[in-house]
Design a protein around this motif. Sequence first.
Motif, short mmCIF file in Angstrom:
data_model
loop_
_atom_site.label_atom_id
_atom_site.label_comp_id
_atom_site.label_asym_id
_atom_site.label_seq_id
_atom_site.Cartn_x
_atom_site.Cartn_y
_atom_site.Cartn_z
N SER A 111 0.83 -1.20 0.00
CA SER A 111 0.00 0.00 0.00
C SER A 111 0.87 1.25 0.00
N ARG A 112 0.31 2.33 -0.52
CA ARG A 112 1.02 3.61 -0.49
C ARG A 112 1.32 3.99 0.95
N ASN A 113 0.37 3.78 1.83
CA ASN A 113 0.55 4.09 3.24
C ASN A 113 1.73 3.32 3.84
N GLU A 114 1.81 2.04 3.54
CA GLU A 114 2.91 1.22 4.06
C GLU A 114 4.25 1.72 3.55
N LEU A 115 4.33 2.05 2.27
CA LEU A 115 5.59 2.53 1.69
C LEU A 115 6.01 3.87 2.27
N ILE A 116 5.06 4.78 2.45
CA ILE A 116 5.40 6.08 3.03
C ILE A 116 5.84 5.91 4.48
N GLY A 117 5.19 5.04 5.21
CA GLY A 117 5.61 4.75 6.58
C GLY A 117 7.03 4.20 6.63
N MET A 118 7.36 3.31 5.70
CA MET A 118 8.71 2.75 5.63
C MET A 118 9.73 3.83 5.30
N ALA A 119 9.37 4.73 4.38
CA ALA A 119 10.27 5.81 4.01
C ALA A 119 10.51 6.77 5.18
N LEU A 120 9.46 7.08 5.93
CA LEU A 120 9.60 7.95 7.09
C LEU A 120 10.47 7.30 8.16
N GLU A 121 10.27 6.02 8.39
CA GLU A 121 11.09 5.30 9.37
C GLU A 121 12.55 5.31 8.96
N PHE A 122 12.82 5.08 7.68
CA PHE A 122 14.18 5.08 7.15
C PHE A 122 14.82 6.47 7.31
N ALA A 123 14.05 7.52 7.02
CA ALA A 123 14.58 8.88 7.04
C ALA A 123 14.86 9.41 8.43
N LYS A 124 14.17 8.91 9.44
CA LYS A 124 14.29 9.52 10.77
C LYS A 124 15.71 9.46 11.33
N ASP A 125 16.49 8.46 10.99
CA ASP A 125 17.86 8.38 11.47
C ASP A 125 18.85 9.11 10.56
N LYS A 126 18.37 9.57 9.42
CA LYS A 126 19.23 10.25 8.45
C LYS A 126 19.13 11.76 8.54
N ILE A 127 18.12 12.27 9.21
CA ILE A 127 17.89 13.72 9.28
C ILE A 127 18.81 14.34 10.33
N LYS A 128 19.48 15.39 9.93
CA LYS A 128 20.36 16.11 10.83
C LYS A 128 19.86 17.56 10.94
N VAL A 129 19.81 18.06 12.15
CA VAL A 129 19.38 19.43 12.39
C VAL A 129 20.62 20.31 12.44
N LYS A 130 20.65 21.30 11.59
CA LYS A 130 21.77 22.22 11.53
C LYS A 130 21.62 23.26 12.61
N SER A 131 22.64 23.43 13.44
CA SER A 131 22.55 24.41 14.52
C SER A 131 22.81 25.80 13.97
N ASP A 132 22.31 26.80 14.68
CA ASP A 132 22.46 28.20 14.26
C ASP A 132 23.78 28.81 14.71
N ASP A 133 24.63 28.01 15.33
CA ASP A 133 25.90 28.54 15.87
C ASP A 133 26.84 29.02 14.79
#
Length: 59
Positions: free
Chosen positions: A37-59
């Motif tokens: 399902s589209r829902n299942e694939l998007i959920g898998m993509a979000l799960e995969f991305a959560k460890d790849k996202i880095k927040v850039k600090s304003d320093d």
Amino acid sequence: MDELKISKKTEAVMFTIRVDRSLLEFYDNLAKKTNRSRNELIGMALEFAKDKIKVKSDD
């Protein structure tokens, strides 16, 4: 190369997002190709991305 690991399902919740039509079409086509399902694939993509996202600090 990074891997996508599929684990057991957890408690599902519903939420709404707005995306570009091309992204919707991509997941619709992928769903047809993979018999998931589209829902299942998007959920898998979000799960995969959560460890790849880095927040850039304003320093």
